[in-house]
Design a protein around this motif. Structure first.
Motif, mmCIF file in Angstrom:
data_model
loop_
_atom_site.group_PDB
_atom_site.id
_atom_site.type_symbol
_atom_site.label_atom_id
_atom_site.label_comp_id
_atom_site.label_asym_id
_atom_site.label_seq_id
_atom_site.Cartn_x
_atom_site.Cartn_y
_atom_site.Cartn_z
ATOM 1 N N HIS A 39 93.634 -10.165 40.746
ATOM 2 C CA HIS A 39 93.547 -9.276 41.941
ATOM 3 C C HIS A 39 93.860 -7.820 41.591
ATOM 4 O O HIS A 39 94.640 -7.456 40.811
ATOM 5 N N LEU A 40 92.909 -6.769 42.131
ATOM 6 C CA LEU A 40 92.969 -5.338 42.179
ATOM 7 C C LEU A 40 93.680 -4.906 43.184
ATOM 8 O O LEU A 40 92.962 -4.916 44.271
ATOM 9 N N PRO A 41 95.010 -4.465 42.968
ATOM 10 C CA PRO A 41 95.663 -3.839 44.416
ATOM 11 C C PRO A 41 95.004 -2.655 44.862
ATOM 12 O O PRO A 41 94.404 -1.992 44.354
ATOM 13 N N ASP A 62 94.345 0.769 46.222
ATOM 14 C CA ASP A 62 95.230 1.880 45.681
ATOM 15 C C ASP A 62 94.355 3.236 46.470
ATOM 16 O O ASP A 62 93.140 3.414 46.686
ATOM 17 N N GLY A 80 97.714 4.453 40.833
ATOM 18 C CA GLY A 80 99.058 3.543 40.958
ATOM 19 C C GLY A 80 99.095 2.759 39.809
ATOM 20 O O GLY A 80 98.133 2.185 39.126
ATOM 21 N N ALA A 81 100.540 2.666 39.407
ATOM 22 C CA ALA A 81 100.545 1.783 38.067
ATOM 23 C C ALA A 81 100.267 0.180 38.317
ATOM 24 O O ALA A 81 99.680 -0.199 37.375
ATOM 25 N N ALA A 82 100.585 -0.412 39.254
ATOM 26 C CA ALA A 82 99.946 -1.799 39.612
ATOM 27 C C ALA A 82 98.371 -1.604 39.488
ATOM 28 O O ALA A 82 97.770 -2.860 38.980
ATOM 29 N N THR A 83 97.693 -0.717 40.153
ATOM 30 C CA THR A 83 96.200 -0.765 39.745
ATOM 31 C C THR A 83 95.719 -0.534 38.353
ATOM 32 O O THR A 83 94.914 -1.126 38.021
ATOM 33 N N ARG A 84 96.390 0.415 37.559
ATOM 34 C CA ARG A 84 96.141 0.577 36.546
ATOM 35 C C ARG A 84 96.389 -0.704 35.474
ATOM 36 O O ARG A 84 95.737 -0.856 34.601
ATOM 37 N N ALA A 85 97.471 -1.325 35.777
ATOM 38 C CA ALA A 85 97.900 -2.399 35.083
ATOM 39 C C ALA A 85 96.737 -3.588 35.415
ATOM 40 O O ALA A 85 96.431 -4.354 34.131
ATOM 41 N N ALA A 86 96.367 -3.837 36.509
ATOM 42 C CA ALA A 86 95.365 -4.782 36.615
ATOM 43 C C ALA A 86 93.990 -4.237 36.120
ATOM 44 O O ALA A 86 93.355 -5.149 35.735
ATOM 45 N N SER A 123 93.556 -2.688 33.416
ATOM 46 C CA SER A 123 93.705 -2.990 32.087
ATOM 47 C C SER A 123 93.540 -4.323 31.764
ATOM 48 O O SER A 123 92.737 -4.848 30.696
#
Length: 49
Positions: free
Chosen positions: A5-7, A9, A24-30, A32
């Motif tokens: 899932h790509l949140p 942003d 955003g951090a959650a988007t960057r993590a996803a 990656s």
């Protein structure tokens, strides 16, 4: 097949040039995780889930 899932942003939603520091951090993590999965599949080093 892996589903990641790509949140949502707000920075990406603008549709302008992407500035990594504004994503955003959650988007960057996803993103990656997605990149890692694509790389593993392309090089044959990861088994498809």
């Amino acid at each position: 097949m892996t589903v990641i899932h790509l949140p949502y942003d707000p920075h990406l939603a603008r549709g302008t040039a992407i500035e990594p520091g504004k994503v955003g951090a959650a988007t960057r993590a996803a993103a990656s995780l997605i990149a890692g999965d694509v790389f593993a599949r392309a090089t044959g080093s990861g088994a498809p889930a």
